[in-house]
Design a protein around this motif. Structure first.
Motif, PDB file in Angstrom:
ATOM      1  N   GLY A  44     -19.708  56.175 -42.083  1.00 53.14           N
ATOM      2  CA  GLY A  44     -19.455  56.473 -43.487  1.00 53.14           C
ATOM      3  C   GLY A  44     -17.968  56.400 -43.773  1.00 53.14           C
ATOM      4  O   GLY A  44     -17.134  56.310 -42.862  1.00 53.14           O
ATOM      5  N   TRP A  45     -17.641  56.466 -45.054  1.00 48.97           N
ATOM      6  CA  TRP A  45     -16.256  56.355 -45.518  1.00 48.97           C
ATOM      7  C   TRP A  45     -16.026  57.354 -46.644  1.00 48.97           C
ATOM      8  O   TRP A  45     -16.833  57.448 -47.565  1.00 48.97           O
ATOM      9  CB  TRP A  45     -16.011  54.938 -46.024  1.00 48.97           C
ATOM     10  CG  TRP A  45     -14.680  54.739 -46.638  1.00 48.97           C
ATOM     11  CD1 TRP A  45     -14.382  54.760 -47.969  1.00 48.97           C
ATOM     12  CD2 TRP A  45     -13.462  54.491 -45.965  1.00 48.97           C
ATOM     13  NE1 TRP A  45     -13.038  54.536 -48.162  1.00 48.97           N
ATOM     14  CE2 TRP A  45     -12.450  54.371 -46.934  1.00 48.97           C
ATOM     15  CE3 TRP A  45     -13.117  54.366 -44.627  1.00 48.97           C
ATOM     16  CZ2 TRP A  45     -11.136  54.123 -46.605  1.00 48.97           C
ATOM     17  CZ3 TRP A  45     -11.805  54.118 -44.310  1.00 48.97           C
ATOM     18  CH2 TRP A  45     -10.832  53.995 -45.289  1.00 48.97           C
ATOM     19  N   ILE A  46     -14.973  58.119 -46.542  1.00 48.46           N
ATOM     20  CA  ILE A  46     -14.603  59.037 -47.616  1.00 48.46           C
ATOM     21  C   ILE A  46     -13.296  58.535 -48.213  1.00 48.46           C
ATOM     22  O   ILE A  46     -12.285  58.445 -47.518  1.00 48.46           O
ATOM     23  CB  ILE A  46     -14.447  60.483 -47.097  1.00 48.46           C
ATOM     24  CG1 ILE A  46     -15.769  60.975 -46.521  1.00 48.46           C
ATOM     25  CG2 ILE A  46     -13.957  61.398 -48.221  1.00 48.46           C
ATOM     26  CD1 ILE A  46     -15.689  62.319 -45.843  1.00 48.46           C
ATOM     27  N   ASP A  47     -13.342  58.194 -49.480  1.00 43.00           N
ATOM     28  CA  ASP A  47     -12.155  57.699 -50.173  1.00 43.00           C
ATOM     29  C   ASP A  47     -11.322  58.911 -50.574  1.00 43.00           C
ATOM     30  O   ASP A  47     -11.625  59.598 -51.539  1.00 43.00           O
ATOM     31  CB  ASP A  47     -12.557  56.892 -51.400  1.00 43.00           C
ATOM     32  CG  ASP A  47     -11.373  56.230 -52.066  1.00 43.00           C
ATOM     33  OD1 ASP A  47     -10.257  56.299 -51.517  1.00 43.00           O
ATOM     34  OD2 ASP A  47     -11.569  55.643 -53.145  1.00 43.00           O
ATOM     35  N   SER A  48     -10.289  59.174 -49.788  1.00 42.40           N
ATOM     36  CA  SER A  48      -9.445  60.344 -50.049  1.00 42.40           C
ATOM     37  C   SER A  48      -8.012  59.933 -50.342  1.00 42.40           C
ATOM     38  O   SER A  48      -7.087  60.687 -50.111  1.00 42.40           O
ATOM     39  CB  SER A  48      -9.500  61.310 -48.859  1.00 42.40           C
ATOM     40  OG  SER A  48      -8.976  60.677 -47.711  1.00 42.40           O
ATOM     41  N   GLY A  49      -7.849  58.714 -50.817  1.00 38.01           N
ATOM     42  CA  GLY A  49      -6.511  58.206 -51.057  1.00 38.01           C
ATOM     43  C   GLY A  49      -5.909  57.681 -49.772  1.00 38.01           C
ATOM     44  O   GLY A  49      -6.388  57.975 -48.677  1.00 38.01           O
ATOM     45  N   GLY A  50      -4.895  56.893 -49.868  1.00 37.94           N
ATOM     46  CA  GLY A  50      -4.277  56.331 -48.671  1.00 37.94           C
ATOM     47  C   GLY A  50      -5.273  55.498 -47.892  1.00 37.94           C
ATOM     48  O   GLY A  50      -5.933  54.637 -48.438  1.00 37.94           O
ATOM     49  N   ASP A  51      -5.392  55.810 -46.612  1.00 42.58           N
ATOM     50  CA  ASP A  51      -6.301  55.063 -45.748  1.00 42.58           C
ATOM     51  C   ASP A  51      -7.726  55.596 -45.777  1.00 42.58           C
ATOM     52  O   ASP A  51      -8.615  55.023 -45.168  1.00 42.58           O
ATOM     53  CB  ASP A  51      -5.791  55.087 -44.301  1.00 42.58           C
ATOM     54  CG  ASP A  51      -4.512  54.277 -44.138  1.00 42.58           C
ATOM     55  OD1 ASP A  51      -4.299  53.345 -44.936  1.00 42.58           O
ATOM     56  OD2 ASP A  51      -3.740  54.586 -43.221  1.00 42.58           O
ATOM     57  N   GLY A  52      -7.976  56.725 -46.419  1.00 47.59           N
ATOM     58  CA  GLY A  52      -9.311  57.297 -46.453  1.00 47.59           C
ATOM     59  C   GLY A  52      -9.692  57.894 -45.099  1.00 47.59           C
ATOM     60  O   GLY A  52      -8.880  57.985 -44.185  1.00 47.59           O
ATOM     61  N   LEU A  53     -10.944  58.294 -44.978  1.00 53.41           N
ATOM     62  CA  LEU A  53     -11.436  58.920 -43.755  1.00 53.41           C
ATOM     63  C   LEU A  53     -12.693  58.198 -43.279  1.00 53.41           C
ATOM     64  O   LEU A  53     -13.643  58.022 -44.040  1.00 53.41           O
ATOM     65  CB  LEU A  53     -11.780  60.390 -44.002  1.00 53.41           C
ATOM     66  CG  LEU A  53     -10.656  61.294 -44.474  1.00 53.41           C
ATOM     67  CD1 LEU A  53     -11.209  62.622 -44.963  1.00 53.41           C
ATOM     68  CD2 LEU A  53      -9.654  61.508 -43.350  1.00 53.41           C
ATOM     69  N   THR A  54     -12.697  57.792 -42.023  1.00 49.04           N
ATOM     70  CA  THR A  54     -13.880  57.195 -41.419  1.00 49.04           C
ATOM     71  C   THR A  54     -14.732  58.316 -40.845  1.00 49.04           C
ATOM     72  O   THR A  54     -14.217  59.220 -40.201  1.00 49.04           O
ATOM     73  CB  THR A  54     -13.478  56.215 -40.300  1.00 49.04           C
ATOM     74  OG1 THR A  54     -12.648  55.199 -40.863  1.00 49.04           O
ATOM     75  CG2 THR A  54     -14.691  55.585 -39.658  1.00 49.04           C
ATOM     76  N   VAL A  55     -16.044  58.251 -41.079  1.00 43.21           N
ATOM     77  CA  VAL A  55     -16.960  59.278 -40.593  1.00 43.21           C
ATOM     78  C   VAL A  55     -17.920  58.651 -39.587  1.00 43.21           C
ATOM     79  O   VAL A  55     -18.660  57.722 -39.926  1.00 43.21           O
ATOM     80  CB  VAL A  55     -17.771  59.899 -41.750  1.00 43.21           C
ATOM     81  CG1 VAL A  55     -18.632  61.042 -41.243  1.00 43.21           C
ATOM     82  CG2 VAL A  55     -16.848  60.375 -42.863  1.00 43.21           C
ATOM     83  N   GLY A  92     -15.054  70.961 -53.990  1.00 45.38           N
ATOM     84  CA  GLY A  92     -15.633  69.656 -53.701  1.00 45.38           C
ATOM     85  C   GLY A  92     -14.692  68.692 -53.003  1.00 45.38           C
ATOM     86  O   GLY A  92     -15.083  67.610 -52.601  1.00 45.38           O
ATOM     87  N   ARG A  93     -13.445  69.105 -52.813  1.00 47.82           N
ATOM     88  CA  ARG A  93     -12.458  68.235 -52.150  1.00 47.82           C
ATOM     89  C   ARG A  93     -12.691  68.267 -50.642  1.00 47.82           C
ATOM     90  O   ARG A  93     -12.876  69.320 -50.053  1.00 47.82           O
ATOM     91  CB  ARG A  93     -11.057  68.721 -52.488  1.00 47.82           C
ATOM     92  CG  ARG A  93      -9.976  67.797 -52.007  1.00 47.82           C
ATOM     93  CD  ARG A  93      -8.636  68.274 -52.470  1.00 47.82           C
ATOM     94  NE  ARG A  93      -8.440  69.655 -52.028  1.00 47.82           N
ATOM     95  CZ  ARG A  93      -7.395  70.388 -52.322  1.00 47.82           C
ATOM     96  NH1 ARG A  93      -6.452  69.902 -53.085  1.00 47.82           N
ATOM     97  NH2 ARG A  93      -7.280  71.608 -51.874  1.00 47.82           N
ATOM     98  N   VAL A  94     -12.695  67.094 -50.019  1.00 47.86           N
ATOM     99  CA  VAL A  94     -12.881  67.000 -48.570  1.00 47.86           C
ATOM    100  C   VAL A  94     -11.547  67.238 -47.888  1.00 47.86           C
ATOM    101  O   VAL A  94     -10.552  66.589 -48.194  1.00 47.86           O
ATOM    102  CB  VAL A  94     -13.465  65.628 -48.176  1.00 47.86           C
ATOM    103  CG1 VAL A  94     -13.515  65.484 -46.671  1.00 47.86           C
ATOM    104  CG2 VAL A  94     -14.845  65.451 -48.776  1.00 47.86           C
ATOM    105  N   PHE A  95     -11.539  68.198 -46.951  1.00 45.84           N
ATOM    106  CA  PHE A  95     -10.305  68.547 -46.249  1.00 45.84           C
ATOM    107  C   PHE A  95     -10.185  67.880 -44.894  1.00 45.84           C
ATOM    108  O   PHE A  95      -9.096  67.741 -44.374  1.00 45.84           O
ATOM    109  CB  PHE A  95     -10.215  70.061 -46.061  1.00 45.84           C
ATOM    110  CG  PHE A  95      -9.892  70.778 -47.327  1.00 45.84           C
ATOM    111  CD1 PHE A  95      -8.600  70.802 -47.825  1.00 45.84           C
ATOM    112  CD2 PHE A  95     -10.883  71.425 -48.042  1.00 45.84           C
ATOM    113  CE1 PHE A  95      -8.295  71.456 -48.999  1.00 45.84           C
ATOM    114  CE2 PHE A  95     -10.591  72.084 -49.215  1.00 45.84           C
ATOM    115  CZ  PHE A  95      -9.297  72.107 -49.701  1.00 45.84           C
ATOM    116  N   GLY A  96     -11.285  67.494 -44.286  1.00 43.76           N
ATOM    117  CA  GLY A  96     -11.174  66.863 -42.981  1.00 43.76           C
ATOM    118  C   GLY A  96     -12.510  66.463 -42.403  1.00 43.76           C
ATOM    119  O   GLY A  96     -13.565  66.908 -42.851  1.00 43.76           O
ATOM    120  N   VAL A  97     -12.427  65.587 -41.401  1.00 40.31           N
ATOM    121  CA  VAL A  97     -13.579  65.135 -40.643  1.00 40.31           C
ATOM    122  C   VAL A  97     -13.260  65.402 -39.186  1.00 40.31           C
ATOM    123  O   VAL A  97     -12.198  65.010 -38.704  1.00 40.31           O
ATOM    124  CB  VAL A  97     -13.825  63.620 -40.878  1.00 40.31           C
ATOM    125  CG1 VAL A  97     -14.940  63.114 -40.003  1.00 40.31           C
ATOM    126  CG2 VAL A  97     -14.111  63.348 -42.341  1.00 40.31           C
TER     127      VAL A  97
END
Length: 123
Positions: A86-97, A109-114
């Motif tokens: 999965g992918w979380i669009d959090s600005g910059g490079d985003g987060l791969t899940v 609702g803001r994602v803080f980390g994976v």
């Protein structure tokens, strides 16, 4: 040199305490739709053709699609294909899940980390 793992665990426990205090939540993600904010199946207005459509992709954790990665390739970090991610669009490079990762989401609702299982105090 001292093993940094105990510090990471302590830091992780503090993160979890902050998440609990702020009424945030941690969810373990395995596939599209596992995050409670993904809203899979939601009926939405179609901005292009008019009418409506049914949401197929998660609103928080989106499908991982990248021009530099063939979806059938195996991710060295977890041993699963990129299409399983999965992918979380959090600005910059985003987060791969990766499947099995923990996603820490705040009350707003803001994602803080994976985090991987066993990382940052997770089990």
């Amino acid at each position: 040199m001292r093993d940094p793992l105990p510090r990471r665990r302590l830091f992780g426990e503090k993160l979890m305490a902050v998440a609990a205090r702020d009424a945030g939540s941690t969810v373990r993600w395995w596939k599209n739709g596992d995050h409670p904010g993904d809203r899979i199946g939601e009926v939405l207005p179609d901005p292009i053709g008019g009418g409506t459509y049914v949401r197929q992709e998660g609103a928080v954790v989106r499908y991982f699609r990248h021009p530099q990665f063939d979806g059938g390739q195996v991710h060295d970090g977890c041993g699963r294909t990129w299409h399983d991610h999965g992918w979380i669009d959090s600005g910059g490079d985003g987060l791969t899940v990766c499947p099995g990762d923990h996603i820490w989401t705040g009350a707003d609702g803001r994602v803080f980390g994976v985090y991987k299982p066993g990382q940052r105090g997770q089990s």
